[in-house]
Scaffold this active site. Sequence first.
Site, PDB file in Angstrom:
ATOM      1  N   LYS A  40       1.630   4.173  -3.028  1.00 35.78           N
ATOM      2  CA  LYS A  40       1.131   5.499  -2.836  1.00 35.78           C
ATOM      3  C   LYS A  40       2.218   6.471  -2.946  1.00 35.78           C
ATOM      4  O   LYS A  40       2.234   7.487  -3.498  1.00 35.78           O
ATOM      5  CB  LYS A  40       0.411   5.551  -1.335  1.00 35.78           C
TER       6      LYS A  40
ATOM      7  N   TYR B  73       0.809  -1.121  -0.017  1.00 30.55           N
ATOM      8  CA  TYR B  73      -0.019  -0.113  -0.018  1.00 30.55           C
ATOM      9  C   TYR B  73       0.966   1.261  -0.176  1.00 30.55           C
ATOM     10  O   TYR B  73       0.720   2.156  -0.829  1.00 30.55           O
ATOM     11  CB  TYR B  73      -0.876   0.019   1.342  1.00 30.55           C
TER      12      TYR B  73
END
Length: 322
Positions: free
Chosen positions: A156, A152
């Site tokens: 990002k 994640y």
Amino acid sequence: MKCYLVTGAVGFIGWKVCEGLLIEGNQVIGIDELNDAYDPQLKKWRLENLKKFEKFTFYHASIVDLKNLEDLFRKFQFDAVIHLAGRAGVRQSVENPWIYVESNVIGTLNILEMMRQFGPDKLVLASTSSVYAGRTPPFKEDMKVDSPQSPYASTKLASEHLAYTYHYIYGFDVTVLRYFTVYGPAGRPDMSIFRFIKWILEDRPIQVYGDGSQARDFTYIDDIVRGTILALRPLGYEIINLGNNKPVAIKDVIELLMKLLGKRTTLEFLPSHKADVAITWADIEKAGTLLGWKPEIPIEEGLMRTVKWSLENIELIRKIKI
């Protein structure tokens, strides 16, 4: 009146950002794929609330599908894009990293390419406090973040870097917002606050990863929305933390919720996940300087509002699968 594209329009933050822009009298075009990353019933509830606004138009489509995006950018002339779509969650990204790359990296690249071809040149991009994993808090935007500890966070950071590239080559005005543990009414059911409330209401044990001493910089949704809309101003390329600047231990949040609900339940302690961090804590000096922003809702008030909404929508809460 301005026209804004909001991706992830019926996600937790997206829904409230759309609402904030609409209340100001703007036209909002929302796009969301309504995926099953968590129970879609809650997304549909948010969507029904947005449909009450005359100037809201919704497109059920994925940002990964470039043809869908091209049709949208050809049809409307946007003043800015608020890009909130993407897969969130640290543990889930370890289980299925491919979908995080597709949504957070390819999806962001598609948005940037459409902006390059059709305009506008202003982008507000959602990022996360997870990129600071391994750093010493409080977290400042100029910290070196080169060791992400989950897919994640990796995806990002990749989206941040892509946005910078388009700023550098094409002159895009980009504001990257690193959000810190956002909570509030109709919040994500895969996040702790929603789950704790549901478990307390249903007299079920609360599952806690670790010993409960880990702390999060819980930030109320209304503060996040205000900061996101303020970030529409021209800034060049900036990364800005939006957090409450006051970390609270998970066990203390649970105690507050049980007090507010007037019910107690047991705690079930589980092993902590390697991708989890001990604390998140935002340095928000830059948000104050560039946006004139600071959080206004303390954790006690935010939890009280969240509990009130939960009790008013208890049947919906009971239906949501977590």
